[in-house]
Every structure is written in C-alpha cells, then in structure tokens.
Design an enzyme around this catalytic site. Structure first.
Site, PDB file in Angstrom:
ATOM      1  CG  ASP A 190      23.571  -6.852  -2.842  1.00  0.00           C
ATOM      2  OD1 ASP A 190      22.476  -6.714  -1.798  1.00  0.00           O
ATOM      3  OD2 ASP A 190      23.622  -5.542  -3.179  1.00  0.00           O
ATOM      4  CB  SER A 191      22.234  -7.330  -7.985  1.00  0.00           C
ATOM      5  OG  SER A 191      22.242  -8.719  -8.277  1.00  0.00           O
TER       6      SER A 191
END
Length: 204
Positions: A74-75
């Site tokens: 996840d960014s």
C-alpha cells in the site's frame, strides 16, 4: 523436485503487477477487499506498512491462497506530515496538485510478504522522495480531467501522464510506481525464499 511456489499479489494495481512481471515473476492476483479508510496508524510510514499487512493477511486467510506466498502493498504520499492516499474527487485532486507543485513529498510504500505454508510474515516500508515540478493551473486542470489522479496514491504516477510534472526522485523508482523490488527480495529472504527460485517457477 519440489513444486514451484505460488506467488499471489494482494492488490488490483496494474502497475504493481506490471513491475513484478517485468522482473520475471508470474503472480496471481487476489484483491484483498480491505477497507483502507478504517485503518489508522501514528505516522504515514506506519500506515503504509499496517495497510500492507492487513491486505496480505486478508488474502492469506483465504482457501485459494493456501500454500502461496502472498504479497501485500500500500502506498501513501507524505506531505506536511500527512498521509495522502487516493483523492476523493476531481476537486481534491486539483487542490492536492496545487499544494504539491514546486515541493518535495515522500512516497511511502508498505510491503508485507506472508508465507501461508509456514505462517511467517515479514514487512517493512520503503520510502522515496519525489520532487514535484511546477505545472500551470491549466496543466493541472488537464491532468485532473484525464481521470488518472483519482485512482492513484498521492494523485500522481511516475509512469503515466503526470511524469512530465515530476522533476526528479531520490530513491527506488519502482517504489513510487507501487512496489520496491529490492525490498521484496529482502523480505522474501527473511522468509528463507530466494527471488530467483520464483523466476524459475515462472519460467516453467
């Protein structure tokens, strides 16, 4: 000869899938369904890691992932100490770009690898500094109208239409696109898996 390990990507991101394929891997995709808005953490770096862990755990618990290596990512973009994910709408994307231009932010991507065969997991966050250019209001409006920024963390991509608006980065470019391959290699190694064994599996 032992059967090749399955690799599962717990993400619907085409950019992450593309990077893994370019590296000689052949992951299956199982979307986690995790409610990202329900997850909190004290810092953007921790939030990215906790989200990656939640995605990997959700997919690893499914019967179809049995025996596989599950990769969750996840960014978020850290700007002024805040974690910025996907903008809610065009208005937010426009405001985001006007606040980012001419500045630097840090793209934090959490990575988690879970070995469903052993039950072991390894996780970490990779960070890359992004130096934004200074697109005009008209350029920002055109970019937002393309729809692209509504589907990506930080409202930008390094491999899409906003690439001309990013002057430089400091760190791993793959991390900004969605997954750090060096980080993935290190996390696999923590679980006693060599990434080269996964090359062999994908080539068969």
């Amino acid at each position: 000869m032992s059967a090749p390990r399955r690799l599962v990507l717990a993400s619907q991101s085409p950019a992450r899938l593309g990077l893994l394929r370019q590296a000689g891997l052949a992951p299956e995709v199982i979307v986690s369904g995790v409610d990202e808005d329900a997850v909190t953490a004290p810092t953007p770096a921790e939030l990215a890691r906790v989200l990656a862990e939640a995605k990997a755990a959700a997919v690893a618990a499914r019967a179809e992932a049995k025996g596989a290596l599950v990769v969750g990512c996840d960014s978020v973009l850290e700007l002024d100490g805040q974690a910025l994910g996907k903008p809610a709408d065009a208005e937010e994307a426009t405001a985001r770009w006007k606040s980012m231009r001419g500045r630097a932010g840090v793209l934090r991507t959490g990575h988690c690898v879970t070995d469903t065969a052993s039950g072991r997991s390894a996780s970490a966050t990779a960070s890359t500094t992004v130096n934004f250019g200074e697109p005009s209001d008209a350029e920002i409006a055109a970019y937002v109208a393309s729809g692209e920024p509504l589907y990506v963390a930080g409202a930008f991509t390094l491999d899409g239409r906003s690439a001309p608006f990013i002057d430089s980065i400091e760190g791993d470019h793959g991390n900004v696109i969605g997954i750090s391959l060096p980080m993935l290699r290190r996390l696999l190694a923590e679980l006693d898996v060599s990434i080269t064994d996964l090359w062999a599996a994908s080539a068969e």
